[in-house]
Design a protein around this motif. Structure first.
Motif, PDB file in Angstrom:
ATOM      1  N   LYS A  21       0.848  -1.180   0.000  1.00 22.98           N
ATOM      2  CA  LYS A  21       0.000   0.000   0.000  1.00 22.98           C
ATOM      3  C   LYS A  21       0.889   1.238   0.000  1.00 22.98           C
ATOM      4  CE  LYS A  21      -3.512   2.318   2.736  1.00 22.98           C
ATOM      5  NZ  LYS A  21      -4.099   2.380   4.073  1.00 22.98           N
ATOM      6  N   CYS A  22       0.745   2.067  -0.997  1.00 21.79           N
ATOM      7  CA  CYS A  22       1.550   3.296  -1.082  1.00 21.79           C
ATOM      8  C   CYS A  22       1.144   4.221   0.053  1.00 21.79           C
ATOM      9  CB  CYS A  22       1.324   3.983  -2.428  1.00 21.79           C
ATOM     10  SG  CYS A  22       2.135   5.586  -2.535  1.00 21.79           S
ATOM     11  N   THR A  23       2.107   4.688   0.834  1.00 21.70           N
ATOM     12  CA  THR A  23       1.775   5.543   1.975  1.00 21.70           C
ATOM     13  C   THR A  23       1.356   6.934   1.526  1.00 21.70           C
ATOM     14  OG1 THR A  23       4.106   6.134   2.204  1.00 21.70           O
ATOM     15  CG2 THR A  23       3.297   4.368   3.615  1.00 21.70           C
ATOM     16  N   LYS A  24       1.676   7.268   0.290  1.00 17.95           N
ATOM     17  CA  LYS A  24       1.338   8.611  -0.209  1.00 17.95           C
ATOM     18  C   LYS A  24      -0.074   8.635  -0.793  1.00 17.95           C
ATOM     19  CE  LYS A  24       3.228  12.752  -1.371  1.00 17.95           C
ATOM     20  NZ  LYS A  24       4.432  12.923  -2.200  1.00 17.95           N
ATOM     21  N   CYS A  25      -0.330   7.794  -1.824  1.00 15.68           N
ATOM     22  CA  CYS A  25      -1.631   7.850  -2.495  1.00 15.68           C
ATOM     23  C   CYS A  25      -2.570   6.750  -2.003  1.00 15.68           C
ATOM     24  CB  CYS A  25      -1.451   7.761  -4.013  1.00 15.68           C
ATOM     25  SG  CYS A  25      -0.880   6.142  -4.596  1.00 15.68           S
ATOM     26  N   GLU A  26      -2.057   5.885  -1.160  1.00 11.06           N
ATOM     27  CA  GLU A  26      -2.837   4.807  -0.540  1.00 11.06           C
ATOM     28  C   GLU A  26      -3.369   3.769  -1.530  1.00 11.06           C
ATOM     29  OE1 GLU A  26      -5.649   6.525   2.259  1.00 11.06           O
ATOM     30  OE2 GLU A  26      -3.981   6.777   3.659  1.00 11.06           O
ATOM     31  N   VAL A  40       9.332   2.675  -6.318  1.00 17.34           N
ATOM     32  CA  VAL A  40       8.649   3.935  -6.605  1.00 17.34           C
ATOM     33  C   VAL A  40       7.212   3.602  -6.987  1.00 17.34           C
ATOM     34  CG1 VAL A  40       8.543   5.940  -8.159  1.00 17.34           C
ATOM     35  CG2 VAL A  40      10.771   5.047  -7.402  1.00 17.34           C
ATOM     36  N   CYS A  41       6.248   4.331  -6.411  1.00 12.28           N
ATOM     37  CA  CYS A  41       4.843   4.039  -6.691  1.00 12.28           C
ATOM     38  C   CYS A  41       4.521   4.337  -8.162  1.00 12.28           C
ATOM     39  CB  CYS A  41       3.949   4.873  -5.780  1.00 12.28           C
ATOM     40  SG  CYS A  41       2.199   4.658  -6.161  1.00 12.28           S
ATOM     41  N   PRO A  42       4.038   3.332  -8.905  1.00 11.88           N
ATOM     42  CA  PRO A  42       3.727   3.553 -10.319  1.00 11.88           C
ATOM     43  C   PRO A  42       2.534   4.497 -10.506  1.00 11.88           C
ATOM     44  CG  PRO A  42       3.597   1.204  -9.728  1.00 11.88           C
ATOM     45  CD  PRO A  42       3.735   1.972  -8.464  1.00 11.88           C
ATOM     46  N   LYS A  43       1.728   4.666  -9.457  1.00 16.65           N
ATOM     47  CA  LYS A  43       0.540   5.517  -9.565  1.00 16.65           C
ATOM     48  C   LYS A  43       0.867   6.996  -9.325  1.00 16.65           C
ATOM     49  CE  LYS A  43      -2.658   2.264  -9.995  1.00 16.65           C
ATOM     50  NZ  LYS A  43      -3.527   2.136 -11.163  1.00 16.65           N
ATOM     51  N   CYS A  44       1.686   7.279  -8.272  1.00 14.71           N
ATOM     52  CA  CYS A  44       1.874   8.685  -7.881  1.00 14.71           C
ATOM     53  C   CYS A  44       3.349   9.113  -7.859  1.00 14.71           C
ATOM     54  CB  CYS A  44       1.240   8.951  -6.512  1.00 14.71           C
ATOM     55  SG  CYS A  44       2.155   8.245  -5.136  1.00 14.71           S
ATOM     56  N   ASN A  45       4.228   8.247  -8.268  1.00 20.69           N
ATOM     57  CA  ASN A  45       5.672   8.539  -8.317  1.00 20.69           C
ATOM     58  C   ASN A  45       6.287   8.773  -6.929  1.00 20.69           C
ATOM     59  OD1 ASN A  45       8.036   8.667  -9.898  1.00 20.69           O
ATOM     60  ND2 ASN A  45       8.029  10.912  -9.838  1.00 20.69           N
ATOM     61  N   TYR A  46       5.621   8.292  -5.882  1.00 23.39           N
ATOM     62  CA  TYR A  46       6.213   8.402  -4.544  1.00 23.39           C
ATOM     63  C   TYR A  46       7.478   7.548  -4.473  1.00 23.39           C
ATOM     64  CZ  TYR A  46       6.987   7.479   0.406  1.00 23.39           C
ATOM     65  OH  TYR A  46       7.574   7.334   1.633  1.00 23.39           O
ATOM     66  N   HIS A  47       8.586   8.186  -4.101  1.00 20.95           N
ATOM     67  CA  HIS A  47       9.858   7.469  -3.979  1.00 20.95           C
ATOM     68  C   HIS A  47      10.013   6.959  -2.558  1.00 20.95           C
ATOM     69  CE1 HIS A  47      10.673   9.048  -7.916  1.00 20.95           C
ATOM     70  NE2 HIS A  47      11.938   8.656  -7.923  1.00 20.95           N
TER      71      HIS A  47
HETATM   72 ZN   LIG Z   1       1.443   6.184  -4.634  1.00 20.77          ZN
END
Ligand SMILES: [Zn+2]
Lengths: 275, 314
Positions: A21-26, A40-47
């Motif tokens: 679960k991406c902590t940025k975009c969830e 790196v999150c493929p959805k929101c580019n969170y590194h």
């Molecule tokens: Zn994300």
């Protein structure tokens, strides 16, 4: 993916082997996709954070890394004991869990054939905190850079000073900067790469004084903690406060580079070094 | 003021009354006065040789403790304040300028704590902003050009944690000073006079000699801050003060500082003239040490000094 966020059920826990679960975009991302995308999150580019050795694998030409000072590990100069355990025990546990001896890995290697000295922090080791061993490894790496006139790159990922070592931790800020100061004498480049997070004493020492400061997108970078500032000024801070983008806007970062392009960016910059 | 101090101050009050009675009436309390003075002296000696770290914190932060203003008036002469960082503004929390100590020219830089609310509002309680650290650096470069040694007086709760300070690069400003101070080609003598608050202190605290007044403190984080992070309880500050090893004697043992400057009995706030005299003597002694040193020797020694700070296993 909406159906997932509806219920934070046991199902989700069980599936954590497969999903992240991406902590940025969830959003929930297939673990395999997440790792293939360099954490790196493929959805929101969170590194998100990566380990020191993973990063070395991404930056240096394969098979060129030669580690130095691998055996340095924390002592317990203050005999520090916190609410739960002694610093000594905490270090022993952390070493065992991470397989690391300190919060930083140092050595030499090549970027597309260009020789470099690297120091790569690892957040898993006590939050990447700056202790005496960390400082010593950075100083020795910069001394190697100085002696051999090889460009020096530090990748920071740190919550700041290591309280468990008290004043000795604070003094590592001066110690590491004394090493970096010498590089100018010999015109040896020093590049600082700031990753999430780079805060406190690390931001107020080597991480912020690169000849180039390069940041990964969305990294938390700043001196004082958000809560401390909000408490001091009694107002809410903007959402983008202390992010890479905020620092770029205020003139403290040369550019932001995605993890996937970092190696190439470093290579491009170093190829201008004409000595 | 802590409890132990209060009992001494009660006794001192009584002593004053006795003296006053001697003055106004014909009665002679000479013997009682002498006894009382002796008692107070021994009590103070006892208290001040057995202070807990937390008690030391209270003395280091004492509202009557001498601040930079006092040292400028009592220790230095010919002070010419130099304002501004030439980039943004003039920080009142950290000031500096040319001064003379025992006739010798120096560049004086220090945190500018006030002694009352009005002063502290203007001076931000000695918490410097980026423009303060940049002014300090400008003055250090000036000292280098003029070939005069630098003396810094450290007394701050920490660098200012504010929105604008972050925006203008608090981290960069401090970091830049650490790099530059490692290479400034004139002697630097740093004196922690009260609170050595973390990076905010270190930002003017890199030098050839690091000195501390005997009741001052120097720490990576405030005891309160450490307590709230490690024990999740701000009231554990007393415990944190012990664990962090922040007193002058601890720092000497850890080989972080070069010398402790003894304060008079009862602490610096009880006797300004003696305090100033001790500080002056020790600072002069250290300035003398570097006189005639070549630039390269000075920088080499400074680099070695910092290379050797730290304790780790191998
Ligand atoms: Zn994300």
């Amino acid at each position: 993916m909406a159906w997932f966020s509806k219920s934070k059920s046991k199902k989700e826990n069980k599936s954590s082997d497969i999903w992240i679960k991406c902590t940025k975009c969830e959003n929930h991302i297939f673990k395999e996709d997440w790792h293939n995308n360099l954490n790196v999150c493929p959805k929101c580019n969170y590194h998100s954070k990566i380990s020191a050795y993973e990063r070395i694998g991404l930056i240096l030409d394969s098979g060129t890394f030669d580690e130095i000072n691998i055996s340095i590990y924390p002592a317990d100069p203050l005999g520090f004991v916190d609410a739960k355990e002694s610093y000594k025990d905490k270090v022993a546990k952390t070493r065992k869990k991470t397989g690391l001896n300190e919060a930083i890995v140092t050595g030499t290697g090549e970027i597309n054939g260009i020789k470099v000295v690297v120091a790569v922090m690892d957040f898993r080791f006590m939050g990447g905190s700056l202790g005496s061993g960390t400082g010593e490894k950075i100083l020795q790496a910069s001394n190697y850079s100085y002696d051999k006139k090889i460009p020096f790159i530090i990748f920071s990922a740190s919550g700041g000073a290591r309280m468990h070592e008290g004043i000795l931790s604070l003094m590592q800020m001066a110690k590491t900067c004394a090493g970096i100061a010498r590089l100018d004498e010999r015109k040896v480049p020093f590049i600082s790469v700031l990753t999430d997070p780079t805060t406190g004493g690390v931001s107020a020492s080597y991480a912020m004084v690169g000849d180039l400061n390069i940041a990964e997108p969305g990294a938390l970078i700043g001196f004082a903690g958000r809560r401390v500032i909000e408490h001091t000024i009694k107002q809410k801070l903007p959402d983008d406060f202390q992010t890479s983008e905020y620092l770029l806007e205020h003139g403290f970062i040369d550019f932001i580079a995605n993890r996937s392009e970092m190696k190439n960016k470093l290579y491009q910059v170093l190829s201008f070094y004409n000595r | 003021m802590n409890k132990k101090e209060t009992s001494v101050s009660d006794m001192e009050e009584m002593l004053e009354k006795l003296k006053a009675m001697t003055d106004t009436k014909d009665s002679d309390f000479a013997e009682q006065i002498t006894n009382m003075e002796k008692l107070i002296e021994s009590k103070k000696k006892n208290i001040y040789s057995n202070l807990t770290p937390w008690e030391t914190v209270q003395i280091a932060r004492h509202h009557k403790r001498p601040v930079l203003d006092d040292y400028i008036k009592l220790l230095f002469t010919d002070f010419i304040e130099l304002h501004g960082d030439r980039r943004f503004g003039d920080d009142r929390g950290l000031i500096g300028g040319f001064a003379k100590i025992d006739g010798q020219p120096i560049m004086l830089i220090g945190h500018n704590k006030g002694k009352n609310v009005d002063e502290n509002v203007i001076r931000n309680f000695g918490m410097a902003k980026p423009e303060g650290y940049r002014k300090a650096l400008r003055l250090m470069k000036l000292a280098e050009k003029f070939n005069v040694p630098i003396v810094t007086f450290i007394d701050t709760p920490g660098a200012y944690p504010g929105l604008e300070a972050e925006e203008r690069g608090q981290a960069e400003a401090i970091a830049r000073n650490l790099v530059e101070m490692a290479q400034i080609k004139v002697p630097i003598v740093c004196v922690v006079t009260g609170e050595g608050g973390s990076g905010g202190a270190l930002g003017i605290g890199v030098g050839d000699s690091i000195l501390m007044l005997s009741n001052s403190i120097y720490s990576v984080i405030s005891p309160e801050g450490c307590a709230s992070i490690i024990w999740r309880d701000g009231t554990m500050a007393q415990k944190a003060a012990e664990a962090l090893k922040i007193t002058a004697s601890s720092l000497k043992e850890l080989k972080v500082i070069d010398e402790i400057i003894d304060e008079p009995l009862g602490g610096a706030h009880n006797d300004y003239p003696s305090t100033v005299k001790s500080v002056k003597n020790v600072v002069l002694k250290h300035l003398k040490k570097y006189k005639g040193n070549s630039e390269s020797k000075l920088l080499k020694k400074r680099f070695e000094k910092y290379s050797n700070i730290g304790v780790f296993n191998k």
